[in-house]
Design an enzyme around this catalytic site. Sequence first.
Site, mmCIF file in Angstrom:
data_model
loop_
_atom_site.group_PDB
_atom_site.id
_atom_site.type_symbol
_atom_site.label_atom_id
_atom_site.label_comp_id
_atom_site.label_asym_id
_atom_site.label_seq_id
_atom_site.Cartn_x
_atom_site.Cartn_y
_atom_site.Cartn_z
ATOM 1 N N ARG A 53 0.794 -1.123 0.059
ATOM 2 C CA ARG A 53 0.001 -0.061 -0.268
ATOM 3 C C ARG A 53 0.600 1.311 0.041
ATOM 4 N NH1 ARG A 53 -5.136 -0.862 1.503
ATOM 5 N NH2 ARG A 53 -5.685 0.845 0.549
ATOM 6 N N ARG A 109 -2.223 6.827 0.701
ATOM 7 C CA ARG A 109 -2.188 6.675 2.042
ATOM 8 C C ARG A 109 -1.237 7.497 2.648
ATOM 9 N NH1 ARG A 109 -3.327 1.082 4.989
ATOM 10 N NH2 ARG A 109 -5.412 0.731 4.375
ATOM 11 N N ARG A 146 -4.944 13.035 -5.209
ATOM 12 C CA ARG A 146 -6.247 12.469 -4.736
ATOM 13 C C ARG A 146 -7.173 13.618 -4.507
ATOM 14 N NH1 ARG A 146 -10.556 10.945 -3.796
ATOM 15 N NH2 ARG A 146 -11.261 9.495 -2.245
ATOM 16 N N ASP A 177 -7.432 -1.109 -6.942
ATOM 17 C CA ASP A 177 -8.089 -1.700 -5.979
ATOM 18 C C ASP A 177 -8.530 -2.956 -6.082
ATOM 19 O OD1 ASP A 177 -8.750 -0.792 -2.711
ATOM 20 O OD2 ASP A 177 -10.482 -1.936 -3.741
ATOM 21 N N TYR A 208 -16.429 -9.054 0.452
ATOM 22 C CA TYR A 208 -17.099 -7.759 0.238
ATOM 23 C C TYR A 208 -18.339 -7.770 -0.545
ATOM 24 C CZ TYR A 208 -12.896 -5.614 1.750
ATOM 25 O OH TYR A 208 -11.629 -5.117 2.584
HETATM 26 O O1 1CP Z 1 -0.093 0.797 -2.798
HETATM 27 C C1 1CP Z 1 -1.287 1.000 -2.977
HETATM 28 O O2 1CP Z 1 -2.191 1.678 -2.163
HETATM 29 C C2 1CP Z 1 -1.608 0.499 -4.243
HETATM 30 C C3 1CP Z 1 -3.137 0.360 -4.627
HETATM 31 C C4 1CP Z 1 -4.190 -0.281 -3.645
HETATM 32 C C5 1CP Z 1 -4.060 -1.550 -3.146
HETATM 33 C C6 1CP Z 1 -2.754 -2.620 -3.597
HETATM 34 C C7 1CP Z 1 -5.036 0.301 -3.046
HETATM 35 C C8 1CP Z 1 -5.625 1.651 -2.977
HETATM 36 N N1 1CP Z 1 -5.946 -0.707 -2.492
HETATM 37 C C9 1CP Z 1 -5.023 -1.860 -2.373
HETATM 38 C C10 1CP Z 1 -5.388 -3.394 -2.147
HETATM 39 C C11 1CP Z 1 -6.891 -3.467 -1.256
HETATM 40 N N2 1CP Z 1 -7.750 -2.745 -1.192
HETATM 41 C C12 1CP Z 1 -6.812 -4.600 -0.190
HETATM 42 C C13 1CP Z 1 -5.669 -5.733 -0.088
HETATM 43 C C14 1CP Z 1 -4.648 -5.108 0.854
HETATM 44 C C15 1CP Z 1 -4.775 -4.739 2.214
HETATM 45 O O3 1CP Z 1 -5.171 -5.692 2.820
HETATM 46 O O4 1CP Z 1 -4.522 -3.632 2.558
HETATM 47 C C16 1CP Z 1 -8.069 -4.464 0.478
HETATM 48 C C17 1CP Z 1 -8.398 -5.415 1.486
HETATM 49 C C18 1CP Z 1 -8.726 -3.084 -0.135
HETATM 50 C C19 1CP Z 1 -10.170 -3.001 0.116
HETATM 51 C C20 1CP Z 1 -10.195 -1.366 0.346
HETATM 52 N N3 1CP Z 1 -9.993 -0.423 -0.418
HETATM 53 C C21 1CP Z 1 -10.180 -0.897 1.764
HETATM 54 C C22 1CP Z 1 -10.140 -1.823 3.170
HETATM 55 C C23 1CP Z 1 -11.645 -1.485 3.681
HETATM 56 C C24 1CP Z 1 -11.764 -2.592 4.680
HETATM 57 O O5 1CP Z 1 -12.357 -3.782 4.680
HETATM 58 O O6 1CP Z 1 -11.107 -2.218 5.931
HETATM 59 C C25 1CP Z 1 -10.265 0.662 1.668
HETATM 60 C C26 1CP Z 1 -10.397 1.689 2.489
HETATM 61 C C27 1CP Z 1 -9.815 1.041 0.164
HETATM 62 C C28 1CP Z 1 -9.817 2.077 -0.388
HETATM 63 C C29 1CP Z 1 -8.498 2.392 -1.103
HETATM 64 N N4 1CP Z 1 -7.785 1.388 -1.766
HETATM 65 C C30 1CP Z 1 -6.629 2.053 -2.202
HETATM 66 C C31 1CP Z 1 -6.516 3.508 -1.589
HETATM 67 C C32 1CP Z 1 -5.566 4.432 -1.776
HETATM 68 C C33 1CP Z 1 -7.892 3.569 -0.924
HETATM 69 C C34 1CP Z 1 -8.293 4.772 -0.128
HETATM 70 C C35 1CP Z 1 -9.438 5.531 -0.760
HETATM 71 C C36 1CP Z 1 -9.072 7.047 -0.626
HETATM 72 O O7 1CP Z 1 -7.927 7.522 -0.945
HETATM 73 O O8 1CP Z 1 -10.108 7.589 -0.389
#
Ligand code: 1CP
Length: 347
Positions: free
Chosen positions: A27, A31, A40, A77, A153
């Site tokens: 990630r 973030r 963003r 994502d 999900y």
């Molecule tokens: O490095 C990176 O961030 C690359 C892009 C990336 C990746 C690899 C994002 C962007 N998401 C993911 C994978 C992802 N998404 C996973 C697997 C990895 C992990 O466990 O961390 C999971 C479970 C998700 C689902 C997801 N998407 C959540 C988690 C929710 C929960 O169940 O608790 C969330 C909050 C997101 C949104 C998201 N995805 C990515 C970003 C940068 C964000 C935040 C959105 C924003 O900026 O508003």
Amino acid sequence: MTITDTPKLLRVLCGEIETPVPVWMMRQAGRHLPEYLELRARAKNFLDFCYSPAMAAEATLQPVDRYDMDGAILFADILLVLDAMGLGVTFEKGVGPIVETVTAGGGLRRVPVETAAQRLSPVYETVGRVRSKLSSSKTLIGFCGAPWTVALYAIEGRGGTDKSTARIWAYQHAEALDQLLDDLIEVSAHYLASQAQAGADALMLFDSWAEGLPDTVFDRLITRPNAKLIARVRELGVTAPIIAFPRGAGTSLPAFVQSVPANGIGLDTAISPDFVQRAVPRTMAVQGHLDPLLLIAGGQEMEDRVRSILSAYADRPHIFNLGHGIRPETPIAHVERVLEIIRGGGK
Ligand code: 1CP
């Protein structure tokens, strides 16, 4: 491409031992970086961001530019696959993802596999853009969610639940759940194959919610679907190395690595290096498992842990990483300190 032209991270996934070890952080794109937050703020919403190749490519490259990471993780994502399959997905500020749920009688085959894979074409364009800008010494990692984690999900409708609805499905609606996993395997395999074709050098399967399952269920929901997905990706002609990440596998890890033909295995925060050394064959590269919370805390304990992880895996192919995604509140200086230790060979 000869072995010496191959980027370091990819060499490790092919079984080489490298010192200093290659490093990236789960990630890392999005973030915690101020340059990400700025980008963003310009996007209409998160899905739009993921489907805008110019912006997504920029976010992918940001951590490589700032930290000189060995790997770039595609900015996308795991839930895009559900969106492409016809379930409504939105990301709400401060809440996280909201997903239209499936019912046990309903299934997920709302659109043909080819249509779903085609809908994800902006992601393939992002991959192509990143690959053309990224140095040949760096590895571009494409990814998808593993079947169970994505299915969760679709059943629960959101993140942050206790996952009991989906886990009850495993017993009460076994057939519907197996069908859902199979549908996800088919679309995800085409999605990964298209990422590889567009220029992804390696692929990772995020099974972030593999934790807490009884061992019998673990085999059905985690091990077999991961193995099946990898087999299907290979059948589609993909040769890129694949990293599996069954987060929270615990005592099911030995059975997982025996049955899942991955080139690398992601390690979570809870598993100990001693256990890993006994459980994971030497032919499989290990990647992990610094606690992202220790990366926030920093200090001597963090430095000691980084050194102990490096020395634990000095005799085998190892990619330094975290045990789960980097947190938004992580100080950049702590990431820099970790990189300094790794690049100094553990000093
Ligand atoms: O490095 C990176 O961030 C690359 C892009 C990336 C990746 C690899 C994002 C962007 N998401 C993911 C994978 C992802 N998404 C996973 C697997 C990895 C992990 O466990 O961390 C999971 C479970 C998700 C689902 C997801 N998407 C959540 C988690 C929710 C929960 O169940 O608790 C969330 C909050 C997101 C949104 C998201 N995805 C990515 C970003 C940068 C964000 C935040 C959105 C924003 O900026 O508003």
